[in-house]
Design an enzyme around this catalytic site. Sequence first.
Site, PDB file in Angstrom:
ATOM      1  N   HIS A   1      42.325  31.606   1.300  1.00 13.16           N
ATOM      2  CA  HIS A   1      40.917  31.455   1.687  1.00 13.16           C
ATOM      3  C   HIS A   1      40.694  30.145   2.436  1.00 13.16           C
ATOM      4  O   HIS A   1      39.672  29.982   3.112  1.00 13.16           O
ATOM      5  CB  HIS A   1      40.049  31.506   0.428  1.00 13.16           C
TER       6      HIS A   1
ATOM      7  N   ASP B   1      45.580  51.242   9.861  1.00 15.12           N
ATOM      8  CA  ASP B   1      46.592  52.292   9.968  1.00 15.12           C
ATOM      9  C   ASP B   1      47.909  51.671  10.432  1.00 15.12           C
ATOM     10  O   ASP B   1      48.044  51.261  11.585  1.00 15.12           O
ATOM     11  CB  ASP B   1      46.112  53.356  10.965  1.00 15.12           C
TER      12      ASP B   1
END
Length: 464
Positions: free
Chosen positions: A188, A403
């Site tokens: 983060h 994908d």
Amino acid sequence: MCPSKWRRQSIYISSLTMATASALLSSPSLVSICDKSFIKPSCLTPPKLRLHKLSFVDQFLSNKYIPVAFFYPKPQREESNNNSQLSHIADLLQRSLSQTLVSYYPYAGKLRDNATVECNDIGAEFLSVQIKYPMSEILNHPHATDAESIVFPKDLPWKNNYEGGNLLVVQLSKFDCGGIAISACLSHKIGDGSSVINFLNDWANVTRDHTFVVPSPRFVGDSIFPSQNGPLIAPQSMSNVSECVQKRLIFPAAKVDALRAKIAVESGVENPTRAEVVSALLYKCATKSKAAASSSGNIQPSRLVHYLNVRTMMKPRLPRSTIGNLLSVFSTAATQDIELPRMVRNLRKEVEVAYKKDQVEQNELVLEVVESMKKGKLPFEENDENSTYFCSNLCKFPFYSVDFGWGKPERVCIANGPSKNYFFLKDYKTRRGVEAQVMLQKQHMSAFECDEELLQFASSSSGV
């Protein structure tokens, strides 16, 4: 006892399977590590980019890892056996990750201190594991939010520190049924949720097509939110999941539309968003559950803090491909029983105010941290009389479009965390419904998930 049929079943299942879930996740024979590698960028990072200066907001955040996992059914390209298939997929992902890290070079570096990433091409950690369990048993487990954690590196998600030092850790999990899961834990410190989805989509695109050219993202570093008085010595925001439980709720598109229409009429807010109505409902039910667990039974003062992506609010606007923690917050408070129409009106008003602000000079997250430090306390610190709830809205982030070459994921999950009183919202498959992950203290969750108003619009994710 909650009167709904679903809740009665949930209590019964819970008593039978909580121990099973625990045994499932802790079994040393269930997961076997086949390989551990360190994937370096395919080209060295130029000397002029070797030091990445972290912004004030980056420094405020602890070294938490944003953990996301994607589950895919059995890939069509079948090898002769499970081990060779895992090796083939791992090799494919490692080569594409190496290419992608050239553009996302800070993720291949190491923290020098709380204010600087040394982009030394140490690389990302890559684990290949075999899970001796069918994927469907994990996804349909009565405690799926716990069971799914098996596809993340052990004890890493949301952790405040990581001894290995790698800022990106990937795990490829191969199930007995042939299905796979790809999880990634990204620091983060380097970027927010928008940064994470940019990286994941680019990595998937390269995996699917090795000729794909990764657009050069802009790492803003400390160019927008510089530290005014030197670096922060230590993070101000920490992850803490102790004594908390997490529940995933599904708000189907039809139920969300009905809730939006109802609140639009009652609040006068034109076209309330999915995030506005769902977060308001979760907040209301969470405060009621806390009151139910208290000795007085009264709702105490509290506030709901929404994190806000400010890329499109900057002048000039920043492209969505910009990498960093480009965040602010807006909040609304409640001192008594929360009425949803009023809550949604307040949320809409706060968003409109935020769009009128200079998100550099008047950034509410920065101002909150600075003011808290002056008072010698942690930002958003609460006490027994006041509670703070947080909401991260990831709706419209295209997680279900990631994908790698095996089609769209069957499920996308975020690991349990990072702290109590936290709501994650994201699209649910069709991109019209909402999937909410709710983290509350254990003593508050049972009343929360029994709330009749909540159950009018949401259902448990088990078996979904």
